[in-house]
Design a protein around this motif. Sequence first.
Motif, PDB file in Angstrom:
ATOM      1  N   PHE A 103      36.712  49.258  45.266  1.00  0.00           N
ATOM      2  CA  PHE A 103      36.609  50.636  44.769  1.00  0.00           C
ATOM      3  C   PHE A 103      36.341  51.600  45.938  1.00  0.00           C
ATOM      4  O   PHE A 103      35.427  52.421  45.887  1.00  0.00           O
ATOM      5  CB  PHE A 103      35.532  50.755  43.683  1.00  0.00           C
ATOM      6  CG  PHE A 103      35.975  50.137  42.379  1.00  0.00           C
ATOM      7  CD1 PHE A 103      36.556  50.915  41.385  1.00  0.00           C
ATOM      8  CD2 PHE A 103      35.835  48.783  42.161  1.00  0.00           C
ATOM      9  CE1 PHE A 103      37.002  50.338  40.202  1.00  0.00           C
ATOM     10  CE2 PHE A 103      36.272  48.201  40.974  1.00  0.00           C
ATOM     11  CZ  PHE A 103      36.857  48.974  39.992  1.00  0.00           C
ATOM     12  N   GLN A 171      31.803  53.924  38.524  1.00  0.00           N
ATOM     13  CA  GLN A 171      31.752  55.387  38.628  1.00  0.00           C
ATOM     14  C   GLN A 171      31.555  56.020  37.248  1.00  0.00           C
ATOM     15  O   GLN A 171      32.141  57.062  36.951  1.00  0.00           O
ATOM     16  CB  GLN A 171      33.012  55.922  39.307  1.00  0.00           C
ATOM     17  CG  GLN A 171      33.201  55.337  40.699  1.00  0.00           C
ATOM     18  CD  GLN A 171      34.055  56.147  41.644  1.00  0.00           C
ATOM     19  OE1 GLN A 171      33.695  56.343  42.788  1.00  0.00           O
ATOM     20  NE2 GLN A 171      35.185  56.624  41.191  1.00  0.00           N
ATOM     21  N   TYR A 210      23.519  49.560  35.168  1.00  0.00           N
ATOM     22  CA  TYR A 210      23.078  48.696  36.264  1.00  0.00           C
ATOM     23  C   TYR A 210      23.094  49.426  37.612  1.00  0.00           C
ATOM     24  O   TYR A 210      24.054  50.132  37.935  1.00  0.00           O
ATOM     25  CB  TYR A 210      23.986  47.454  36.346  1.00  0.00           C
ATOM     26  CG  TYR A 210      23.694  46.627  37.572  1.00  0.00           C
ATOM     27  CD1 TYR A 210      22.524  45.880  37.661  1.00  0.00           C
ATOM     28  CD2 TYR A 210      24.556  46.632  38.666  1.00  0.00           C
ATOM     29  CE1 TYR A 210      22.231  45.154  38.806  1.00  0.00           C
ATOM     30  CE2 TYR A 210      24.266  45.899  39.810  1.00  0.00           C
ATOM     31  CZ  TYR A 210      23.099  45.171  39.869  1.00  0.00           C
ATOM     32  OH  TYR A 210      22.797  44.451  41.003  1.00  0.00           O
ATOM     33  N   LEU A 237      25.587  58.555  40.262  1.00  0.00           N
ATOM     34  CA  LEU A 237      26.754  58.158  41.072  1.00  0.00           C
ATOM     35  C   LEU A 237      26.748  56.668  41.358  1.00  0.00           C
ATOM     36  O   LEU A 237      27.789  56.037  41.469  1.00  0.00           O
ATOM     37  CB  LEU A 237      26.730  58.907  42.406  1.00  0.00           C
ATOM     38  CG  LEU A 237      27.485  60.220  42.500  1.00  0.00           C
ATOM     39  CD1 LEU A 237      27.399  60.778  43.904  1.00  0.00           C
ATOM     40  CD2 LEU A 237      28.941  60.051  42.073  1.00  0.00           C
ATOM     41  N   THR A 240      26.598  51.485  37.546  1.00  0.00           N
ATOM     42  CA  THR A 240      27.757  50.738  37.041  1.00  0.00           C
ATOM     43  C   THR A 240      27.429  50.310  35.621  1.00  0.00           C
ATOM     44  O   THR A 240      26.301  49.868  35.346  1.00  0.00           O
ATOM     45  CB  THR A 240      28.038  49.506  37.931  1.00  0.00           C
ATOM     46  OG1 THR A 240      28.348  49.971  39.254  1.00  0.00           O
ATOM     47  CG2 THR A 240      29.218  48.695  37.420  1.00  0.00           C
TER      48      THR A 240
HETATM   49  C1  LIG Z   1      33.183  54.294  45.506  1.00  0.00           C
HETATM   50  S1  LIG Z   1      32.514  52.891  44.667  1.00  0.00           S
HETATM   51  C2  LIG Z   1      31.958  51.929  46.034  1.00  0.00           C
HETATM   52  C3  LIG Z   1      31.679  50.480  45.710  1.00  0.00           C
HETATM   53  C4  LIG Z   1      31.315  49.665  46.940  1.00  0.00           C
HETATM   54  N1  LIG Z   1      32.423  49.641  47.866  1.00  0.00           N
HETATM   55  C5  LIG Z   1      30.900  48.231  46.620  1.00  0.00           C
HETATM   56  O1  LIG Z   1      31.342  47.325  47.317  1.00  0.00           O
HETATM   57  O2  LIG Z   1      30.124  48.013  45.694  1.00  0.00           O
HETATM   58  C6  LIG Z   1      31.087  53.615  43.988  1.00  0.00           C
HETATM   59  C7  LIG Z   1      30.679  52.924  42.718  1.00  0.00           C
HETATM   60  O3  LIG Z   1      30.138  51.661  43.049  1.00  0.00           O
HETATM   61  C8  LIG Z   1      29.098  51.351  42.151  1.00  0.00           C
HETATM   62  N2  LIG Z   1      27.828  51.303  42.902  1.00  0.00           N
HETATM   63  C9  LIG Z   1      27.514  51.907  44.048  1.00  0.00           C
HETATM   64  N3  LIG Z   1      26.231  51.654  44.373  1.00  0.00           N
HETATM   65  C10 LIG Z   1      25.739  50.869  43.393  1.00  0.00           C
HETATM   66  C11 LIG Z   1      24.491  50.269  43.141  1.00  0.00           C
HETATM   67  N4  LIG Z   1      23.453  50.424  43.974  1.00  0.00           N
HETATM   68  N5  LIG Z   1      24.358  49.525  42.026  1.00  0.00           N
HETATM   69  C12 LIG Z   1      25.379  49.356  41.148  1.00  0.00           C
HETATM   70  N6  LIG Z   1      26.576  49.897  41.345  1.00  0.00           N
HETATM   71  C13 LIG Z   1      26.760  50.644  42.438  1.00  0.00           C
HETATM   72  C14 LIG Z   1      29.028  52.485  41.123  1.00  0.00           C
HETATM   73  O4  LIG Z   1      29.862  52.168  40.014  1.00  0.00           O
HETATM   74  C15 LIG Z   1      29.581  53.611  41.936  1.00  0.00           C
HETATM   75  O5  LIG Z   1      30.058  54.662  41.122  1.00  0.00           O
END
Ligand SMILES: C[S@@+](CC[C@H](N)C(=O)[O-])C[C@H]1O[C@@H](n2cnc3c(N)ncnc32)[C@H](O)[C@@H]1O
Length: 284
Positions: A103, A171, A210, A237, A240
Motif C-alpha cells: 500500500f 486507509q 487495529y 490515518l 486498519t
Molecule cells: C500508505 S499505507 C502504508 C502501509 C505500510 N507500507 C505498511 O507496510 O504497513 C497506510 C495505511 O497502512 C495502515 N497502517 C499504517 N500504520 C499502521 C499502524 N500503526 N497500525 C495499523 N495499520 C497501519 C493503515 O491502514 C494506513 O492507512
Amino acid sequence: MASQGSLACVGVGMMLGAHLSPRARGHLDDAEVVFTLLSDALVELWVQQLRPDATSLQPFYDESQREGQSRRDSYRGMVDAILAPVRAGKRVCAVFYGHPGVFASVPHRAIAEARAAGFEAGMEPGISAEDCLYADLGIDPGSVGCQHYEASQFMFYQRRIEPSAYLVLWQVGIAGDRTLRRFATGPAYRRLLVERLCRDYPPEHRVIAYEAATLPIVAPRAEGMALSALVEADLRLETTLVVPPAMPMQRDDAMLARVAQLDRAAGDAAATAFFRTSQGEVDV
Ligand SMILES: C[S@@+](CC[C@H](N)C(=O)[O-])C[C@H]1O[C@@H](n2cnc3c(N)ncnc32)[C@H](O)[C@@H]1O
C-alpha cells in the motif's frame, strides 16, 4: 549506457528500532544519498541518528497540504527527488516505514522508473502493518482466507466480498476521499462505508479497529465494536479495519466429488482428503 547510479527502497518495519533487517540496514549504511518517509517524528529521529545526512520526503506532503494539492502531486515530487541523485550516478537508499511495497506507490514507481532508465533498482521487504496485525490479533490468513482492499477503492468499485473469509480495509480513516487531499473523512463518508459493508454483514457484526504499536513501550490498539458503530468511531490515518468472518465456509460438493473421482482413478485406495472449514478439519 548503464551508469553507476542505483536505488534501494527499504522498509524499517513498524516499530522504532525493532524491525530493521540486516539487509535493509546494509543499504542504509552503504548509500551515498538517503531519503526517508516514515510514520512519525520519533521514527524519523531514530533513522536520522543512523544517517544524519538523510533527507525527509515529508515536506512534499506538507507542501501539497498547504497548497491544497492532490497527494498525487506529492508522490510525483517524491519520485523525482529520489531519482535525481540516481541519475547523477549516486547509490541511493529510500527508507519507508513498514514494507515499502505494501500500500505504498512511491517505492514501486521509483524502482520502475529507475529500471526503465537503465539503473539497478530493487526493494528490500520490511515488517508491514499486516504482519503485525496477524501477530497481535492471532489471525492466520491461511485459516479461512483473507481479502485486502484500500477502503476508498473498496467503496468506489464493485467488489465481491466473501463473508466466510477475513476482510481487511486499509486507509479506513480516509474512506471515501476522492480528492486525495484529505487526511481524514468524517461520519457521513463512514456511513456510506457501513452501508456498503451491511450488504454482506449484519450491522451488529463485530469488527476491529487495529493500530500496530510503533514504540516498544506502547500497546497495539485492537478495539472491537459493532459494524454500525464505525460511523462515529475514532478512525485515524494509521487505523486498519479488520472484519472477521461472519459465516462458515460453504463446501463445494461438486468439486469435491470430481477430486474424489481423480483419487479413485489414480487407484489410491487410501485417498482421504482433508480440508479445513471454520469448524475444523473435515474428513471427506
Ligand atoms: C500508505 S499505507 C502504508 C502501509 C505500510 N507500507 C505498511 O507496510 O504497513 C497506510 C495505511 O497502512 C495502515 N497502517 C499504517 N500504520 C499502521 C499502524 N500503526 N497500525 C495499523 N495499520 C497501519 C493503515 O491502514 C494506513 O492507512
